[in-house]
Design a protein around this motif. Structure first.
Motif, mmCIF file in Angstrom:
data_model
loop_
_atom_site.group_PDB
_atom_site.id
_atom_site.type_symbol
_atom_site.label_atom_id
_atom_site.label_comp_id
_atom_site.label_asym_id
_atom_site.label_seq_id
_atom_site.Cartn_x
_atom_site.Cartn_y
_atom_site.Cartn_z
ATOM 1 N N UNK A 1 -12.491 14.698 -42.444
ATOM 2 C CA UNK A 1 -12.024 15.296 -43.708
ATOM 3 C C UNK A 1 -10.597 15.826 -43.598
ATOM 4 N N UNK A 2 -10.165 16.169 -42.364
ATOM 5 C CA UNK A 2 -8.855 16.799 -42.182
ATOM 6 C C UNK A 2 -7.745 15.789 -41.932
ATOM 7 N N UNK A 3 -8.120 14.518 -41.673
ATOM 8 C CA UNK A 3 -7.108 13.511 -41.312
ATOM 9 C C UNK A 3 -5.938 13.427 -42.295
ATOM 10 N N UNK A 4 -6.186 13.506 -43.623
ATOM 11 C CA UNK A 4 -5.055 13.353 -44.547
ATOM 12 C C UNK A 4 -4.025 14.473 -44.452
ATOM 13 N N UNK A 5 -4.409 15.654 -43.964
ATOM 14 C CA UNK A 5 -3.468 16.788 -43.993
ATOM 15 C C UNK A 5 -3.029 17.257 -42.619
ATOM 16 N N UNK A 6 -3.702 16.820 -41.534
ATOM 17 C CA UNK A 6 -3.375 17.450 -40.255
ATOM 18 C C UNK A 6 -2.225 16.746 -39.538
ATOM 19 N N UNK A 7 -1.420 17.572 -38.859
ATOM 20 C CA UNK A 7 -0.299 17.031 -38.109
ATOM 21 C C UNK A 7 -0.694 16.747 -36.670
ATOM 22 N N UNK A 8 -1.468 17.657 -36.092
ATOM 23 C CA UNK A 8 -1.857 17.515 -34.688
ATOM 24 C C UNK A 8 -3.299 17.967 -34.535
ATOM 25 N N UNK A 9 -3.880 17.689 -33.371
ATOM 26 C CA UNK A 9 -5.193 18.239 -33.120
ATOM 27 C C UNK A 9 -5.327 18.698 -31.677
ATOM 28 N N UNK A 10 -6.231 19.650 -31.500
ATOM 29 C CA UNK A 10 -6.634 20.108 -30.180
ATOM 30 C C UNK A 10 -8.085 19.681 -30.057
ATOM 31 N N UNK A 11 -8.372 18.784 -29.142
ATOM 32 C CA UNK A 11 -9.736 18.267 -29.009
ATOM 33 C C UNK A 11 -10.396 18.991 -27.847
ATOM 34 N N UNK A 12 -11.472 19.713 -28.128
ATOM 35 C CA UNK A 12 -12.166 20.489 -27.095
ATOM 36 C C UNK A 12 -13.472 19.798 -26.723
ATOM 37 N N UNK A 13 -13.708 19.655 -25.433
ATOM 38 C CA UNK A 13 -15.012 19.190 -24.967
ATOM 39 C C UNK A 13 -15.236 19.770 -23.587
ATOM 40 N N UNK A 14 -16.408 20.234 -23.327
ATOM 41 C CA UNK A 14 -16.749 20.848 -22.047
ATOM 42 C C UNK A 14 -15.720 21.907 -21.638
ATOM 43 N N UNK A 15 -15.198 22.645 -22.611
ATOM 44 C CA UNK A 15 -14.294 23.745 -22.298
ATOM 45 C C UNK A 15 -12.866 23.319 -21.993
ATOM 46 N N UNK A 16 -12.602 21.993 -22.006
ATOM 47 C CA UNK A 16 -11.238 21.541 -21.748
ATOM 48 C C UNK A 16 -10.632 21.003 -23.040
ATOM 49 N N UNK A 17 -9.307 20.975 -23.081
ATOM 50 C CA UNK A 17 -8.648 20.590 -24.326
ATOM 51 C C UNK A 17 -7.644 19.473 -24.100
ATOM 52 N N UNK A 18 -7.593 18.547 -25.061
ATOM 53 C CA UNK A 18 -6.518 17.556 -25.116
ATOM 54 C C UNK A 18 -5.761 17.807 -26.412
ATOM 55 N N UNK A 19 -4.429 17.753 -26.333
ATOM 56 C CA UNK A 19 -3.623 18.135 -27.484
ATOM 57 C C UNK A 19 -2.587 17.083 -27.819
ATOM 58 N N UNK A 20 -2.360 16.901 -29.086
ATOM 59 C CA UNK A 20 -1.324 15.965 -29.514
ATOM 60 C C UNK A 20 -1.614 15.451 -30.898
ATOM 61 N N UNK A 21 -0.995 14.313 -31.248
ATOM 62 C CA UNK A 21 -1.297 13.707 -32.531
ATOM 63 C C UNK A 21 -2.598 12.922 -32.390
ATOM 64 N N UNK A 22 -3.143 12.492 -33.530
ATOM 65 C CA UNK A 22 -4.391 11.724 -33.494
ATOM 66 C C UNK A 22 -4.217 10.492 -32.608
ATOM 67 N N UNK A 23 -3.063 9.811 -32.746
ATOM 68 C CA UNK A 23 -2.833 8.597 -31.963
ATOM 69 C C UNK A 23 -2.794 8.901 -30.468
ATOM 70 N N UNK A 24 -2.268 10.070 -30.109
ATOM 71 C CA UNK A 24 -2.164 10.416 -28.690
ATOM 72 C C UNK A 24 -3.500 10.824 -28.089
ATOM 73 N N UNK A 25 -4.324 11.490 -28.873
ATOM 74 C CA UNK A 25 -5.523 12.122 -28.305
ATOM 75 C C UNK A 25 -6.782 11.305 -28.534
ATOM 76 N N UNK A 26 -6.956 10.800 -29.747
ATOM 77 C CA UNK A 26 -8.228 10.155 -30.064
ATOM 78 C C UNK A 26 -8.177 8.693 -29.579
ATOM 79 N N UNK A 27 -8.220 8.549 -28.241
ATOM 80 C CA UNK A 27 -8.254 7.253 -27.591
ATOM 81 C C UNK A 27 -9.393 7.281 -26.583
ATOM 82 N N UNK A 28 -10.031 6.156 -26.347
ATOM 83 C CA UNK A 28 -11.197 6.144 -25.450
ATOM 84 C C UNK A 28 -10.876 6.721 -24.075
#
Lengths: 302, 296
Positions: free
Chosen positions: B217-244
């Motif tokens: 739902x946030x994709x149209x408005x967000x500039x960057x994301x912080x992806x949290x899993x197991x207490x660790x974070x990956x940060x960047x743009x969707x293209x940088x972070x949401x990769x397998x």
């Protein structure tokens, strides 16, 4: 003049006990109504009710010691309020359980003390006085103390008014804004302890709930402004206390003639009647406004 | 932390504006268990950042640390370049799950006013004209003037969320953080709140950090994301972070990233390519990647 004498039976305005009853009832109802608004807002009616009932333990102990029960109510209510804060039980279910347990234990002790009161001393009416109050028996000497206590409680309400609203809205939100949430709760609980003590002194420990919850519940139906709810609740309480006092005085001429009805019953009856009346007002208003706001806002009442 | 997991260094921040929020190396341990490990990211003004993670990934803990309600075991938090004070007027906050009872004698207008002076002593009977104007202005900014005099408890979930956003914004913070603001909203209300948040970020030039379990739902408005899993974070743009490769490393388990129309699905994949010891690590921690909600 005819209307006045039809409402106020002969001697009403000259009677010393009536003066004391009117003042004590007004102070207790004003404070309890104002504080009770926050009890209802916090969703802690049961804890408020329990504080009042457990205060019966203190009241009966004070009577056993020959003191005014007010000081007993107050002592126990402050202890109960402090215990609630110290336990700090946030989960509603656990809080209800803890409250129920304390309530049961407290009333058990009160039962014992009242038994000792009624059997050991000349105060045979102790049980009725502590549990159901006796407004016309409030002594003049207790009045300055009641007024002072009421003043302290109201001062706490006024001082922490906005903090209480924000905390009732969301404790998380309040904490994030730097509000000392536990201190705010403690201030509320202290004002609650004073309020239920005053209510117990006038309508009894058991019926303190009626003054604590009834007027706020009525006010919340009639207004959507927080300030008006607090003020209105206090004034509704005062109106009920005074109406009950007048009715109790008049009831000397009601059947069975020659015996007055207990003021506590009449006050509580008025409180309940006002609550029912507010429901009718709410329904009439809702019906009148519903067509103005089609669909979007469900029943924006009051 | 693996080199695969992008994290914000000073160089990756767009533009020269100072960070409104700088989280560096934050670790939080609760009774021996690491809830957050070495989390770092920065927020720039005028940017909307999504904090994505499933339940238990540490989103709420991270918010509590940013708000100063919980001390990190290690690491620092800077707000506008300064160490965070306990009550920080620079941060506006919209908590998760505010239960507003229909009986509450509070109008939408009162809730917004409490955002200005709810932390003060006294009755606050004499509000200045500019305070009242500010409240009106905020009610207008979140499109809430129509129901400003209704009881908040009677408003719909989306309307309540907008009122709470106005409450958080009325004191002019530099950073707005919202804990799962889209939870329990229907699709239309969700869309309204997302559009509003995008508009606020643009118009007010503030940083906005929104937690959610679903990024779509946030994709149209967000500039960057912080992806949290197991207490660790990956940060960047969707293209940088949401990769397998990035997310598999984060979860410690193979995940696939599927793009269906304009939606992104992160799903647990067959994990033959990982060593046996890693295969069930994610699910054992209760933070395995989940299939994103699919709504037609």
């Amino acid at each position: 003049m005819g209307a006045v004498s039809a409402i106020f039976a002969a001697g009403f305005f000259q009677n010393g006990s009536v003066h004391a009853a009117l003042l004590a009832g007004a102070v207790a109802a004003l404070v309890t109504g104002a504080v009770g608004t926050f009890t209802v807002l916090r969703g802690q009616s049961f804890a408020g009710h329990a504080t009042g009932e457990v205060a019966a333990t203190g009241g009966s102990a004070a009577m056993l010691g020959g003191l005014n029960p007010l000081w007993g109510y107050l002592g126990i209510a402050v202890i109960v309020a402090g215990a609630i804060e110290a336990l700090g039980v946030q989960r509603p279910r656990a809080r209800d359980l803890a409250t129920g347990l304390v309530l049961g234990a407290g009333l058990g002790i009160a039962g014992l003390l009242l038994y000792l009161d009624t059997t050991g001393t000349s105060t045979s009416g102790a049980a009725v006085t502590v549990l159901f109050g006796s407004l016309f028996a409030v002594t003049r000497s207790a009045l300055p103390g009641m007024v002072a206590l009421g003043g302290v409680s109201l001062a706490l309400v006024v001082l922490t008014y906005r903090l209480q609203l924000l905390t009732a809205l969301s404790p998380d939100l309040a904490a994030a804004r730097g509000v000392p949430v536990r201190l705010v709760s403690l201030a509320y609980l202290l004002s609650l302890a004073v309020a239920v003590s005053l209510a117990a002194e006038t309508v009894g420990a058991v019926l303190a709930t009626a003054l604590l919850i009834g007027p706020p519940a009525t006010a919340l139906r009639l207004t959507k402004r927080p300030g008006l709810a607090v003020l209105g609740s206090g004034l509704i309480g005062v109106a009920a206390a005074w109406a009950g006092t007048v009715l109790a005085y008049d009831s000397y001429y009601w059947p069975p003639a020659g015996r007055s009805w207990p003021p506590s019953f009449l006050i509580v009856a008025v409180v309940f009647g006002l609550y029912l009346g507010s429901g009718a007002v709410q329904r009439v208003r809702g019906r009148r406004r519903a067509p103005l706001a089609p669909g979007a806002v469900p029943a924006a009442t009051a | 932390m693996s080199a695969l997991v992008p994290s914000d260094g000073a160089a990756t921040l767009d533009g020269e504006a100072p960070a409104t929020l700088e989280v560096s190396g934050v670790t939080v341990s609760v009774s021996g268990r690491e809830v957050l490990r070495d989390v770092s990211f920065r927020l720039a003004p005028g940017q909307l950042t999504a904090l994505i993670g499933s339940n238990g990934a540490g989103k709420t803990t991270l918010f509590r640390v940013i708000l100063g309600l919980q001390a990190p075991t290690a690491g620092t938090i800077l707000v506008d370049g300064h160490p965070r004070a306990r009550r920080n007027p620079m941060i506006g906050y919209v908590p998760q799950r505010v239960f507003l009872d229909p009986d509450m004698p509070l109008r939408a207008r009162d809730v917004v006013s409490l955002g200005l002076d709810g932390h003060r002593l006294g009755l606050g009977l004499r509000r200045h004209a500019d305070q009242r104007r500010r409240v009106e202005e905020m009610l207008g900014a979140v499109d809430a003037l129509r129901f400003a005099d209704s009881r908040v408890g009677n408003l719909s979930g989306g309307e309540q969320q907008r009122v709470l956003i106005a409450h958080a914004l009325v004191s002019r913070p530099r950073l707005l953080i919202l804990d799962e603001p889209l939870a329990n909203l229907d699709l239309r209300a969700e869309r309204e709140v997302v559009d509003l948040l995008g508009r606020i970020t643009r118009d007010q030039g503030i940083s906005v950090l929104i937690s959610a379990h679903d990024m779509n739902p946030l994709l149209p408005v967000m500039h960057r994301l912080v992806y949290l899993a197991r207490g660790r974070a990956a940060t960047g743009t969707v293209e940088e972070v949401v990769r397998p490769e990035v997310l598999s490393d984060l979860y410690g388990q193979h995940v696939d990233v599927l793009r269906v129309h304009d939606r992104i699905l992160v799903v647990a994949g067959a994990d033959e390519r990982l060593p046996a010891g890693l295969r069930h690590a994610g699910s054992a921690a209760g933070a395995a990647p989940h299939t994103e909600r699919w709504e037609p």
